[in-house]
Design a protein around this motif. Structure first.
Motif, short mmCIF file in Angstrom:
data_model
loop_
_atom_site.label_atom_id
_atom_site.label_comp_id
_atom_site.label_asym_id
_atom_site.label_seq_id
_atom_site.Cartn_x
_atom_site.Cartn_y
_atom_site.Cartn_z
N UNK A 299 20.77 52.29 7.81
CA UNK A 299 19.80 53.33 7.51
C UNK A 299 19.96 53.70 6.04
N UNK A 300 19.16 53.04 5.23
CA UNK A 300 19.24 53.15 3.78
C UNK A 300 18.92 54.55 3.26
N UNK A 301 18.32 55.39 4.09
CA UNK A 301 17.95 56.73 3.65
C UNK A 301 19.19 57.54 3.27
N UNK A 302 20.34 57.27 3.88
CA UNK A 302 21.56 57.99 3.52
C UNK A 302 21.96 57.67 2.08
N UNK B 241 12.32 62.44 -12.24
CA UNK B 241 11.89 63.12 -11.01
C UNK B 241 10.89 62.30 -10.20
N UNK B 242 9.90 61.71 -10.81
CA UNK B 242 8.93 60.90 -10.08
C UNK B 242 9.54 59.64 -9.49
N UNK B 243 10.44 59.03 -10.23
CA UNK B 243 11.11 57.82 -9.76
C UNK B 243 12.03 58.11 -8.57
N UNK C 23 13.39 57.92 -2.59
CA UNK C 23 13.57 58.56 -1.29
C UNK C 23 12.49 58.10 -0.33
N UNK C 24 11.24 58.02 -0.80
CA UNK C 24 10.13 57.56 0.05
C UNK C 24 10.40 56.13 0.54
N UNK C 25 10.84 55.26 -0.37
CA UNK C 25 11.11 53.87 0.00
C UNK C 25 12.26 53.77 1.01
N UNK D 256 15.20 66.11 6.17
CA UNK D 256 15.06 66.61 4.80
C UNK D 256 14.20 65.67 3.94
N UNK D 257 14.43 64.35 3.94
CA UNK D 257 13.52 63.48 3.17
C UNK D 257 12.08 63.51 3.69
N UNK D 258 11.89 63.66 5.00
CA UNK D 258 10.53 63.79 5.52
C UNK D 258 9.83 65.00 4.92
N UNK D 259 10.55 66.10 4.83
CA UNK D 259 9.98 67.31 4.23
C UNK D 259 9.71 67.10 2.74
#
Length: 179
Positions: A4-7, A25-27, A32-34, A126-129
């Protein structure tokens, strides 16, 4: 947990925010989205490649399948998860529906599985938010045909890479079966 790469993405996001400030900030939110979408995609691929793992879960909590055939249910859940992940990544309006649906599943899992599951899913919530409140300025694909084609190519590539990696690993772990 490293599948789970999100961690990792969340950790890199926090480090880059601390060290990089406004220039990255944009990058960082795209990272996080990826990683969030990739983590959900990996969960979907697991449902296609190893449905037996989920059959064991359904043995204990059979009501989750809502009376459907377990094989169909697991594959359909994988497809829904893949679609939601794709839309979260592509950044179109359907991405908001994908975020809402995945947030519902992640939070609703706390009911049958308890607070330990909440702790594990917290780094998905948290990343979903964050992705929900940071819309993409330029969508990944500009047309519906482009989005559909990109989705089908992404699905085929993920399945091809996942199956190839699975069988290579299986081959090297079980050389005695192939001689």
């Amino acid at each position: 947990m490293l599948d789970y790469l999100v961690f990792i993405g969340t950790g890199v996001y926090l480090i880059m925010q601390t060290l990089g400030g406004d220039k990255v900030r944009g990058l960082t939110i795209e990272l996080v989205r990826f990683t969030l979408a990739y983590s959900f995609l990996w969960g979907a691929i697991e449902k296609f490649m190893q449905p037996d793992l989920f059959y064991h879960l359904l043995e204990e909590h059979s009501y989750l399948a809502m009376g459907m055939d377990w094989e169909f249910f697991v594959r359909a859940a994988g497809f829904v998860e893949f679609c939601c992940a794709w839309h979260i990544f592509s950044g179109r309006a359907a991405g908001y529906a994908g975020i809402g649906l995945m947030a519902f599943f992640v939070i609703a899992a706390v009911i049958p599985f308890g607070m330990i599951d909440f702790i594990g899913h917290f780094l998905f919530i948290i990343p979903l938010i964050a992705v929900l409140f940071t819309p993409r300025k330029v969508p990944l694909c500009r047309t519906a045909c482009g989005t559909t084609l990109a989705f089908l190519v992404a699905l085929a590539l993920y399945l091809l890479v996942a199956y190839a990696a699975w069988y290579m690993l299986y081959f090297y772990l079980h050389l005695d079966l192939f001689h």
